[in-house]
Design a protein around this motif. Structure first.
Motif, PDB file in Angstrom:
ATOM      1  N   GLU A  87       0.828  -1.196   0.014  1.00 50.29           N
ATOM      2  CA  GLU A  87      -0.095  -0.001  -0.019  1.00 50.29           C
ATOM      3  C   GLU A  87       0.850   1.190   0.167  1.00 50.29           C
ATOM      4  O   GLU A  87       0.466   2.139  -0.819  1.00 50.29           O
ATOM      5  CB  GLU A  87      -0.907   0.054   1.288  1.00 50.29           C
ATOM      6  CG  GLU A  87      -2.067  -1.085   1.189  1.00 50.29           C
ATOM      7  CD  GLU A  87      -2.743  -1.014   2.401  1.00 50.29           C
ATOM      8  OE1 GLU A  87      -2.835  -0.243   3.131  1.00 50.29           O
ATOM      9  OE2 GLU A  87      -3.293  -2.073   2.577  1.00 50.29           O
ATOM     10  N   GLN A 116       2.169   1.806  -3.571  1.00 46.20           N
ATOM     11  CA  GLN A 116       1.068   2.591  -4.316  1.00 46.20           C
ATOM     12  C   GLN A 116       1.020   4.081  -3.894  1.00 46.20           C
ATOM     13  O   GLN A 116       0.712   4.916  -4.959  1.00 46.20           O
ATOM     14  CB  GLN A 116      -0.193   1.431  -4.130  1.00 46.20           C
ATOM     15  CG  GLN A 116      -0.092   0.163  -4.736  1.00 46.20           C
ATOM     16  CD  GLN A 116      -1.236  -0.568  -4.395  1.00 46.20           C
ATOM     17  OE1 GLN A 116      -2.379  -0.064  -3.607  1.00 46.20           O
ATOM     18  NE2 GLN A 116      -1.775  -1.768  -4.653  1.00 46.20           N
ATOM     19  N   ALA A 117       0.920   4.285  -2.904  1.00 43.62           N
ATOM     20  CA  ALA A 117       0.731   5.828  -2.372  1.00 43.62           C
ATOM     21  C   ALA A 117       1.721   6.606  -2.888  1.00 43.62           C
ATOM     22  O   ALA A 117       1.586   7.375  -3.358  1.00 43.62           O
ATOM     23  CB  ALA A 117       0.422   5.841  -0.905  1.00 43.62           C
ATOM     24  N   LYS A 125       1.347   7.115  -6.579  1.00 38.35           N
ATOM     25  CA  LYS A 125       0.187   8.006  -6.804  1.00 38.35           C
ATOM     26  C   LYS A 125       0.967   9.457  -6.725  1.00 38.35           C
ATOM     27  O   LYS A 125       0.610  10.156  -7.594  1.00 38.35           O
ATOM     28  CB  LYS A 125      -0.652   7.608  -6.059  1.00 38.35           C
ATOM     29  CG  LYS A 125      -1.952   8.414  -6.109  1.00 38.35           C
ATOM     30  CD  LYS A 125      -3.038   7.933  -5.232  1.00 38.35           C
ATOM     31  CE  LYS A 125      -4.425   9.012  -5.661  1.00 38.35           C
ATOM     32  NZ  LYS A 125      -5.402   8.509  -4.816  1.00 38.35           N
ATOM     33  N   ILE A 126       1.711   9.691  -5.570  1.00 45.41           N
ATOM     34  CA  ILE A 126       2.194  11.013  -5.359  1.00 45.41           C
ATOM     35  C   ILE A 126       3.287  11.545  -6.567  1.00 45.41           C
ATOM     36  O   ILE A 126       3.081  12.827  -6.981  1.00 45.41           O
ATOM     37  CB  ILE A 126       2.865  10.953  -3.811  1.00 45.41           C
ATOM     38  CG1 ILE A 126       1.842  10.931  -2.875  1.00 45.41           C
ATOM     39  CG2 ILE A 126       3.704  12.229  -3.492  1.00 45.41           C
ATOM     40  CD1 ILE A 126       2.258  10.611  -1.244  1.00 45.41           C
ATOM     41  N   MET A 173       3.141  10.342  -9.378  1.00 46.54           N
ATOM     42  CA  MET A 173       2.488  10.652 -10.738  1.00 46.54           C
ATOM     43  C   MET A 173       1.917  12.191 -10.646  1.00 46.54           C
ATOM     44  O   MET A 173       1.817  12.976 -11.774  1.00 46.54           O
ATOM     45  CB  MET A 173       1.562   9.562 -10.981  1.00 46.54           C
ATOM     46  CG  MET A 173       2.139   8.434 -11.401  1.00 46.54           C
ATOM     47  SD  MET A 173       0.997   6.885 -11.288  1.00 46.54           S
ATOM     48  CE  MET A 173      -0.594   7.712 -12.343  1.00 46.54           C
ATOM     49  N   GLU A 174       1.164  12.534  -9.422  1.00 46.00           N
ATOM     50  CA  GLU A 174       0.662  13.746  -9.280  1.00 46.00           C
ATOM     51  C   GLU A 174       1.803  14.758  -9.579  1.00 46.00           C
ATOM     52  O   GLU A 174       1.578  15.844  -9.919  1.00 46.00           O
ATOM     53  CB  GLU A 174       0.070  13.818  -7.824  1.00 46.00           C
ATOM     54  CG  GLU A 174      -1.302  12.890  -7.936  1.00 46.00           C
ATOM     55  CD  GLU A 174      -1.733  12.975  -6.398  1.00 46.00           C
ATOM     56  OE1 GLU A 174      -1.292  13.592  -5.552  1.00 46.00           O
ATOM     57  OE2 GLU A 174      -2.768  12.055  -6.126  1.00 46.00           O
ATOM     58  N   GLU A 232       2.332  15.328 -13.216  1.00 47.46           N
ATOM     59  CA  GLU A 232       1.287  16.052 -13.486  1.00 47.46           C
ATOM     60  C   GLU A 232       1.544  17.401 -13.266  1.00 47.46           C
ATOM     61  O   GLU A 232       1.119  18.465 -14.422  1.00 47.46           O
ATOM     62  CB  GLU A 232      -0.078  15.344 -13.049  1.00 47.46           C
ATOM     63  CG  GLU A 232      -1.095  16.021 -13.638  1.00 47.46           C
ATOM     64  CD  GLU A 232      -2.560  15.343 -13.042  1.00 47.46           C
ATOM     65  OE1 GLU A 232      -3.575  15.941 -13.377  1.00 47.46           O
ATOM     66  OE2 GLU A 232      -2.351  14.708 -12.175  1.00 47.46           O
TER      67      GLU A 232
END
Length: 138
Positions: free
Chosen positions: A80, A83-84, A87-88, A90-91, A94
């Motif tokens: 987990e 994954q977190a 995600k961070i 990728m943000e 972005e």
């Protein structure tokens, strides 16, 4: 002298009465005034504080059960966390791309790639207002 002899005999009388009633380990030498073996002087006459073997075993079993229930839940957390973290990241990419577009009017080309977010591109459509220091740290 007679008084001391009477007291001494009285102690032996009590001792002989107690032999059949109270086990020798429980007899208190000072109370009943008879000759005691040397180890009786150190024999515990009151209840001692401490844990029995069964109590210790029960605690160990309870701790084992708790560890068996908690450890699998904690061990599943690294996935987990990865994954977190992804995600961070990728943000973060972005937002860096959005800032690049705001400064330059378009996104980096395929030739420039993501490297255009770290250092000024030298190939393809050159940016007009590329930010000094880049849009990402690395």
């Amino acid at each position: 002298m007679k008084i001391n002899k009477e007291k001494k005999n009285r102690g032996y009388e009590i001792q002989s009465k107690l032999r059949g009633i109270i086990p020798s380990a429980v007899r208190d030498c000072s109370t009943y005034k008879f000759q005691c073996p040397s180890f009786f002087k150190f024999w515990p006459h009151t209840t001692q504080a401490g844990f029995t073997l069964i109590e210790l075993m029960v605690v160990i079993v309870i701790l084992g059960i708790l560890a068996g229930l908690i450890i699998p839940r904690v061990m599943g957390r690294p996935d987990e966390a990865r994954q977190a973290k992804a995600k961070i990241q990728m943000e973060s990419l972005e937002s860096a791309l959005k800032l690049y577009k705001l400064d330059n009017g378009n996104y980096p080309t395929t030739e420039q790639g993501m490297k255009a977010l770290v250092e000024a591109p030298t190939v393809g459509n050159l940016p007009k207002n590329w930010r000094v220091g880049g849009y990402l740290e690395k």
